[in-house]
Design a protein around this motif. Structure first.
Motif, PDB file in Angstrom:
ATOM      1  N   LYS A 343       1.478   9.529 -14.157  1.00 16.48           N
ATOM      2  CA  LYS A 343       2.098   8.580 -13.214  1.00 16.48           C
ATOM      3  C   LYS A 343       2.936   7.550 -13.990  1.00 16.48           C
ATOM      4  O   LYS A 343       4.055   7.216 -13.592  1.00 16.48           O
ATOM      5  N   THR A 344       2.397   7.063 -15.094  1.00 22.06           N
ATOM      6  CA  THR A 344       3.146   6.103 -15.916  1.00 22.06           C
ATOM      7  C   THR A 344       4.447   6.740 -16.413  1.00 22.06           C
ATOM      8  O   THR A 344       5.504   6.115 -16.409  1.00 22.06           O
ATOM      9  N   GLU A 347       6.987   7.084 -13.598  1.00 24.44           N
ATOM     10  CA  GLU A 347       7.608   5.788 -13.284  1.00 24.44           C
ATOM     11  C   GLU A 347       8.625   5.388 -14.353  1.00 24.44           C
ATOM     12  O   GLU A 347       9.585   4.678 -14.076  1.00 24.44           O
ATOM     13  N   ASP A 389      -1.458   4.097  -5.360  1.00 24.99           N
ATOM     14  CA  ASP A 389      -1.151   2.647  -5.374  1.00 24.99           C
ATOM     15  C   ASP A 389      -1.478   2.023  -4.023  1.00 24.99           C
ATOM     16  O   ASP A 389      -2.057   0.942  -3.944  1.00 24.99           O
TER      17      ASP A 389
END
Ligand code: CAA
Length: 440
Positions: A343-344, A347, A389
């Motif tokens: 996910k990091t 992004e 999130d």
């Protein structure tokens, strides 16, 4: 050979949140930095009164099936990994299948179901079982649903109370996966240990300090065993190394040892050996106090070097982002770490297709496993589809009194009736024995 691995993944967090530096630390009379800096945690997820390991598992699985357009007939196997099971006979997977059957036309009568137990490593062992089942050709074109689900609660006043959490991770294991291919090579480190036990009791008996040492010792053995079949690991070969994360501070320690091992960097060790008068590499890793002291000195020295910090920031830190917010999910924890890293990267707009993950799983009692994963070209869509999130932001932030009340409500020894803190929204809820898993 056709690739086999994780085709899709879904996360379901408990709907409550305990703020560790803000609510827990002041009540315990502790410095909030013990949590933020020492343990590396800001919050833990907790189940609301209508949630348990079955509802969280069924909710994660349902979301996964809906998103991937899967029907019961596509799933030939359901394995649930948990160390919070409430039934010594009937596996949790049957309860989960029962929930899912209430919302699908088909049923899971054809599916092989089971429950895996080996503390936190059982989620990865279930992936291994699914992989082997597919590789053996017993799957008849179907995939396997693997769910890791736990409520990681400790007795009030136990040191482990700082590292609680609750949530489920559902994974679909199939041929030609969209997310990651699993390596055939694995390494193990396993020994009969008494660091963390639950012999017919709900809350664990834990020797916390020893459990940290056992984690490190077994992980090191697993890495060496992995290298004996897969060849030496080099830091540049790995984009991320998701490890079992009972709390991020644990992974910070494991990362330093892993780095030392895979860089085979004797320069810094020689420097340290000179300083402390001996090589910090004795054999008796988990029993020798003198070695542990030397190791701590080694770690302090390593932490200060720019090249280690650079590697840690790139390879390890991104795996810890979600764990800081949710705490320990036991069997789901290493799978949350994988999602966190991907996910990091998503992004940050990175292209990871073809890159390697080195995955370190651990279960008390004790066993570690190291395996590799190759990121597949559907990873971006898979990770972009997660709503983690939103789930984290929607958790109800408990006061101390709320926390005590819900902890009592989840204590099987106490008969406590608690109101719901949140309102269930199109999810399976625990609604009493015999009616469990109703969708509201
Ligand atoms: N500022 C900065 N850092 C601080 C601090 C402050 N004010 N106060 C404390 N710290 C640091 C400490 O120095 C320590 O760091 P180091 O380990 O690097 O020295 C860290 O914060 C934790 O402090 P303590 O050791 O004093 O904390 P504790 O005594 O409350 O216990 C624990 C910590 C043993 C991990 C306990 O929470 C526990 O028993 N947890 C459950 C067991 C566990 O998670 N074990 C992990 C391995 S086993 C496993 O992985 C399986 C599993 O999932 C359970």
């Amino acid at each position: 050979m056709t690739a086999v691995g994780i085709d899709a993944i879904e996360i379901w967090t408990g709907n409550l949140k305990l703020d560790l530096p803000g609510t827990f630390a002041p009540e315990k009379g502790e410095d909030p930095e013990k949590y933020t800096k020492g343990l590396g945690l800001t919050a833990s997820s907790f189940p609301d009164s209508y949630e348990d390991i079955v509802t969280m598992a069924a909710n994660a699985a349902h979301r996964l099936m809906e998103r991937k357009g899967l029907e019961p007939e596509d799933i030939g196997r359901i394995d649930v990994a948990t160390e919070s099971a409430f039934d010594n006979s009937k596996p949790v997977s049957t309860y989960v299948a029962g929930c899912l059957e209430t919302v699908y036309d088909g049923d899971f009568h054809h599916a092989n179901k089971g429950e895996r137990k080996f503390a936190c490593i059982a989620g990865t062992q279930s992936l291994d079982d699914a992989y082997n089942w597919i590789r053996a050709g017993r799957n008849r074109g179907r995939g396997a649903l693997v769910i890791a689900t736990d409520t990681a609660l400790y007795a009030r006043g136990d040191a482990g109370e700082a590292t609680q959490g609750a949530g489920a991770v559902a994974m679909y294991i199939a041929e030609d996966p969209d997310l990651v291919e699993l390596s055939a090579e694995q390494g193990y480190g396993s020994a009969d240990e008494t660091d963390f036990l639950k012999p017919n009791q709900q809350f664990p008996s834990v020797d916390g300090k020893r459990s940290v040492q056992v984690y490190l010792a077994r992980m090191r053995e697993a890495l060496e065993d992995y290298e004996s079949v897969a060849g030496d690991v080099h830091p540049d070969d790995i984009v991320f190394a998701p490890f079992h994360t009972p709390f991020p501070g644990m992974v910070r320690k494991a990362a330093m040892l892993a780095y030392r091992h895979i860089t085979r960097d004797t320069a810094i060790e020689d420097e340290l050996a000179e300083e402390i008068g001996r090589q910090p590499r004795p054999e008796a890793f988990d029993t020798d106090d003198a070695y542990r002291d030397a190791l701590r000195e080694y770690m302090d020295a390593l932490k200060g070097t720019a090249r280690y910090q650079e590697w840690y920031d790139a390879t390890i830190d991104p795996t810890l982002t979600l764990s800081r917010e949710v705490g320990n999910w036991y069997t789901g924890s290493v799978h949350v770490a994988r999602v966190s890293a991907l996910k990091t990267a998503l992004e940050a707009g990175r292209d990871l297709t073809g890159e390697q993950l080195l995955v370190g799983s651990y279960g008390s009692g004790a066993q570690a496993e190291i395996h590799a994963e190759t990121i597949q070209d559907g990873w971006e869509d898979e990770i972009a589809a997660l709503n983690v999130d939103e789930q984290l932001a929607n958790r109800y932030d408990m006061s101390w009194d709320d926390y005590e009340e819900i902890h009592d409500a989840h204590n099987h020894d106490m008969d406590v009736d608690v109101e719901e803190f949140t309102t269930p929204s199109e999810e399976f809820v625990f609604d009493g024995w015999g009616r469990m898993g109703e969708r509201k």
